[in-house]
Design an enzyme around this catalytic site. Structure first.
Site, short mmCIF file in Angstrom:
data_model
loop_
_atom_site.label_atom_id
_atom_site.label_comp_id
_atom_site.label_asym_id
_atom_site.label_seq_id
_atom_site.Cartn_x
_atom_site.Cartn_y
_atom_site.Cartn_z
N ASP A 259 9.56 -2.79 -4.20
CA ASP A 259 9.80 -1.39 -3.92
C ASP A 259 8.95 -0.55 -4.88
O ASP A 259 8.97 -0.78 -6.09
CB ASP A 259 11.29 -1.08 -4.11
N ASP A 276 0.78 7.73 1.74
CA ASP A 276 0.39 6.69 2.71
C ASP A 276 -0.70 5.80 2.15
O ASP A 276 -0.71 4.58 2.36
CB ASP A 276 -0.09 7.33 4.01
N GLU A 302 8.89 2.60 1.44
CA GLU A 302 8.15 1.95 0.36
C GLU A 302 8.69 0.55 0.06
O GLU A 302 8.43 -0.01 -1.01
CB GLU A 302 8.23 2.83 -0.90
#
Length: 397
Positions: A259, A276, A302
């Site tokens: 993450d 992005d 994410e």
């Protein structure tokens, strides 16, 4: 059944398959191979029309030469179509060589008496070479699925069918001149062989294209557009298969959950376009570090996961630490980011009682501990943990 009747059938069949491959090319713009195959079968129609014209010629030589060259062009288009579909680019020089030798041999081929074995073999040899080249293209592609093997086998049979024609003509007898070809028994047999190869090769080629188009659609449905790796659906499907294979081979398996830390802050500070780009950069880092055989997916936002077959907990930890260090040290100035971005990882090893859900739950619990302990670190799932609180990532993002 007369040769003229079979020729008429062949012309209709060629037209049908020209349309069929044309439809495939229209429906899928990436199917350049289908366009060439459509052109090949359409060109084959002109060969049939020229065959019908021969009996009416006082001097059949120009039309006979045209038939030879047009049919060679038909096979050329088909070989290019197969090569385009299988993404093989090393065929052009061989095509050129076949055409060069064929053109140089034309005076000899058409000077020999009609109906002789020598003329028959010289006439059929370029067709044989083209069909063998088609086999070579498929073999060179490395594809070995059942339909590919069937296509190779049929192409070889078609190749040797060309070489068998002079022997068939010698056995059953041929006309004394080109103008009498249509009325001969040899012509009926030859055109029947042509019809069989025409239909069988075209049908298998269509099946190959349908198979590959379906596989492409499945791959697209399982791929995350932004990161280029598997999405959640794709990851679950491929991970289940990898777990089943690992269990059959008694291999250890680890799952790494990852993450990106404070990703909401990245979006808020630099914008979603930059966010992005960070996701894409992290995904490619995971994919490159994991290597072939690993299952790498973006589960949402994410959040990422990597399934490493054949690795234990220690190896999973080394992988996660390597990615963590490289991502933390990666220069992001070209993205307009002036600070370090980090990621947290949780690693769990498959146990005998685990399914994918259990393994993912334990890796997620380890990831949650890594984030709760300060982020930018790797945490291991050393045993069964209590279920994590609802939406911990939302609370800590």
């Amino acid at each position: 059944m007369t040769a003229a009747y079979i020729l008429g059938i062949n012309m209709v069949i060629a037209g049908i398959f020209a349309i069929a491959f044309g439809v495939v090319a229209t429906m899928n713009r990436n199917a350049s191979g289908a366009r060439w195959l459509s052109a090949g079968y359409a060109t084959g129609i002109f060969t049939v029309l020229l065959e019908f014209a021969i009996p009416w010629q006082a001097n059949a030589l120009p039309v006979a030469v045209a038939i030879f060259l047009v049919y060679l062009l038909t096979l050329t288009f088909c070989v290019i179509g197969v090569a385009r579909h299988y993404a093989v680019t090393s065929h052009a020089k061989y095509l050129g060589a076949i055409w060069l030798v064929s053109l140089l041999a034309l005076p000899v081929t058409f000077t020999l008496p009609y109906g002789t074995l020598e003329r028959g073999f010289l006439y059929q040899l370029p067709y044989f070479a083209m069909q063998v080249l088609g086999c070579f293209v498929i073999v060179r592609s490395g594809r070995r699925e059942p339909l590919d093997l069937l296509l190779i086998a049929l192409s070889l049979l078609a190749a040797f069918a060309y070489l068998s024609k002079p022997m068939i003509g010698w056995a059953v007898g041929m006309a004394s001149a080109s103008q009498g070809y249509m009325a001969s028994t040899y012509a009926a047999i030859s055109q029947m062989l042509g019809a069989i190869t025409l239909v069988s090769l075209a049908l298998v080629l269509l099946l190959v294209m349908m198979r590959d188009a379906t596989a492409e659609m499945v791959a697209r449905s399982e791929t995350d557009v932004l990161s280029g790796i598997l999405n959640r659906r794709g990851f679950d499907a491929h991970a289940e298969k990898a777990l089943a294979a690992a269990r059959e081979q008694a291999e250890s398996v680890t799952l790494v959950a990852a993450d990106i830390d404070h990703f909401k802050t990245v979006n808020d500070t630099y914008g979603h376009a930059i966010g992005d780009a960070v996701i894409a950069r992290f995904a490619q880092l995971l994919k490159t570090a994991a290597g072939e055989g690993a299952v790498v997916g973006r589960l949402g936002g994410e959040e990422f996961a990597v399934l490493l077959a054949g690795s234990n907990l220690a190896e999973g930890r080394r992988f996660a630490e390597s990615v963590r260090e490289r991502f933390c040290a990666a220069p992001l100035a070209e993205l307009g980011i002036d600070r370090t971005i980090t990621a947290s990882f949780g690693v769990a090893q498959l146990t005998l009682a685990d399914n994918l859900f259990d393994l993912a739950r334990r890796a997620d619990s380890a990831l949650y501990r890594a984030k709760r302990s300060g982020r930018n670190q790797v945490s291991l799932a050393l045993g069964e943990l209590t279920p994590k609180p609802p939406s911990p990532r939302t609370a800590l993002a």
